[in-house]
Write a protein that holds these residues in place. Sequence first.
Motif: not given
Length: 182
Positions: A105-124
Amino acid sequence: MAVTVLRLANQVGPTVDNPLTRYFELPVCPTVLGFDPRLQFLHEEDTAEVLRRATLGPAQRGTFNVAGDGVVLLSQAIRIAGKPPLPIPEPLVNRVAELVGRTVDFSPEQVHFLQYGRVADTSAAAAQLGFTSKWTSLQAFEDFASTRLRRLVTEERVTRLEHEAMALLRRATGWLTRELPR
């Protein structure tokens, strides 16, 4: 009524099966040429714990990002996985995704993720839910890789190939120097 929304980072672990774990199970890992995104991972044990806390703990209203501490570059993850990267020029990414998508499963969302990544603030999540992950992003990915992935590229294999290449060069150099007139 309090509504708690958990936004979980990409989950990995010995039993997790999702598009990202299947990506790292490929014989080579296609990447977008020129991009090395930052990723966060959440170990399956931490997923179970945060779900338990959100369900059984005191009610907390809000949306909470949940991930292991730290980040892992895609290039690091591929190295840890022991797979060779396959850099794809950006204009060809969609075509390659279509081909790979037939097996994974190599969706456009997966491709976008593998291009730009994603990092989130977990302090809350730490402050309001009292949750901090037991596994860092790196530890979670290393556990996944060591329990689930068959490494195609290992240090021993690279060292052996280097020695074989050097021996071949020595033989070739010796052969060339014998053949050249003085």
